[in-house]
Design a protein around this motif. Structure first.
Motif, PDB file in Angstrom:
ATOM      1  N   VAL A  97       0.845  -1.195   0.000  1.00 47.83           N
ATOM      2  CA  VAL A  97       0.000   0.000   0.000  1.00 47.83           C
ATOM      3  C   VAL A  97       0.879   1.244   0.000  1.00 47.83           C
ATOM      4  N   LYS A  98       0.676   2.071  -1.000  1.00 47.00           N
ATOM      5  CA  LYS A  98       1.466   3.301  -1.114  1.00 47.00           C
ATOM      6  C   LYS A  98       0.863   4.420  -0.262  1.00 47.00           C
ATOM      7  N   LYS A  99       1.729   5.313   0.173  1.00 41.64           N
ATOM      8  CA  LYS A  99       1.328   6.493   0.954  1.00 41.64           C
ATOM      9  C   LYS A  99       0.344   7.346   0.141  1.00 41.64           C
ATOM     10  N   ASP A 100      -0.540   8.055   0.820  1.00 40.54           N
ATOM     11  CA  ASP A 100      -1.519   8.958   0.193  1.00 40.54           C
ATOM     12  C   ASP A 100      -2.525   8.245  -0.707  1.00 40.54           C
ATOM     13  N   SER A 101      -2.826   7.002  -0.388  1.00 39.83           N
ATOM     14  CA  SER A 101      -3.783   6.231  -1.189  1.00 39.83           C
ATOM     15  C   SER A 101      -5.205   6.437  -0.699  1.00 39.83           C
ATOM     16  N   LYS A 102      -6.125   6.182  -1.608  1.00 36.53           N
ATOM     17  CA  LYS A 102      -7.547   6.188  -1.288  1.00 36.53           C
ATOM     18  C   LYS A 102      -7.960   4.713  -1.181  1.00 36.53           C
ATOM     19  N   ILE A 103      -8.412   4.324   0.010  1.00 32.14           N
ATOM     20  CA  ILE A 103      -8.650   2.906   0.313  1.00 32.14           C
ATOM     21  C   ILE A 103     -10.116   2.660   0.668  1.00 32.14           C
ATOM     22  N   LEU A 104     -10.665   1.578   0.122  1.00 35.24           N
ATOM     23  CA  LEU A 104     -12.008   1.122   0.452  1.00 35.24           C
ATOM     24  C   LEU A 104     -11.889  -0.154   1.279  1.00 35.24           C
TER      25      LEU A 104
ATOM     26  N   TYR B  73      -6.944   1.137  -3.598  1.00 36.64           N
ATOM     27  CA  TYR B  73      -6.954  -0.196  -2.986  1.00 36.64           C
ATOM     28  C   TYR B  73      -8.346  -0.507  -2.465  1.00 36.64           C
ATOM     29  N   VAL B  74      -8.748  -1.765  -2.666  1.00 31.97           N
ATOM     30  CA  VAL B  74      -9.988  -2.262  -2.083  1.00 31.97           C
ATOM     31  C   VAL B  74      -9.616  -3.493  -1.261  1.00 31.97           C
ATOM     32  N   PHE B  75      -9.903  -3.443   0.035  1.00 35.38           N
ATOM     33  CA  PHE B  75      -9.643  -4.581   0.914  1.00 35.38           C
ATOM     34  C   PHE B  75     -10.963  -5.230   1.307  1.00 35.38           C
ATOM     35  N   ILE B  76     -10.977  -6.559   1.254  1.00 35.41           N
ATOM     36  CA  ILE B  76     -12.085  -7.326   1.833  1.00 35.41           C
ATOM     37  C   ILE B  76     -11.409  -8.224   2.869  1.00 35.41           C
ATOM     38  N   TYR B  77     -11.348  -7.732   4.102  1.00 34.32           N
ATOM     39  CA  TYR B  77     -10.670  -8.466   5.169  1.00 34.32           C
ATOM     40  C   TYR B  77     -11.715  -9.174   6.040  1.00 34.32           C
TER      41      TYR B  77
END
Length: 191
Positions: free
Chosen positions: A35-42, A103-107
């Motif tokens: 995961v890169k810095k300043d990312s928009k994450i869902l 990034y989209v995480f499904i944890y």
């Protein structure tokens, strides 16, 4: 028979006591996701926001947590008072407030989605070109399936072999990494 929203609303306030999440494995998941810095994450199926604490270490621009359960979102909101973190109590396949996710995480949530194709098709629309989707559990699929089998409301929510999930995902994404062993379940893919 209780539906998913009712079940998760019922267990929300004791969820963090019921579930154990190995922080070393979660940190490993974050590391290999690059995961890169300043990312928009869902964060899909954010629950009580377990993953968000770790995602914050990546210094994101913003994190959006979406969950079907209003009570899970209430618990998550109580943990995070950061302007970069926003929560939504709604079904992810109806979520359209935000787009262009890096990034989209499904944890720890993937087994709870019945229509996997509909899920991937919709998530693809929310992602940037070359965005990355990560499906992960900090436990093995056997452990996850054993826990689900013991609870009436989620006994049908099976975590399939990673290769089966990858096969479904191939229509929407380019598979990047796939781990399915007795330690964890991890798939990353790129739009």
């Amino acid at each position: 028979m209780m539906n998913d929203r009712e079940f998760f609303n019922q267990v929300a306030f004791k969820w963090d006591d019921m579930c154990h999440h190995d922080k070393n494995k979660i940190n490993y998941i974050i590391d290999i996701s690059e995961v890169k810095k300043d990312s928009k994450i869902l964060d899909v199926g954010t629950g009580t926001g377990v993953l968000i604490k770790y995602l914050m270490d990546t210094k994101p621009k913003e994190i959006h947590g979406v969950d079907l359960s209003e009570n899970m979102i209430q618990v998550a909101k109580s943990k995070y008072k950061d302007d970069r973190v926003k929560f939504y109590a709604e079904d992810i396949v109806e979520f359209n407030e935000e787009k262009d996710f890096d990034y989209v995480f499904i944890y720890s949530a993937y087994p709870h989605f019945k229509d996997k194709k509909k899920l991937f098709s919709h998530l693809r629309k929310l992602m940037k070109e070359n965005g990355k989707i990560i499906i992960c559990h900090s436990q093995s699929k056997e452990d996850i399936n054993r826990v689900h089998a013991s609870k009436e409301a989620v006994k049908e929510h099976i975590l399939p072999k990673a290769e089966i999930t990858c096969e479904i995902m191939k229509d929407y994404f380019k598979i990047n990494k796939c781990i399915d062993n007795d330690e964890m379940y991890y798939i990353s893919a790129v739009k």
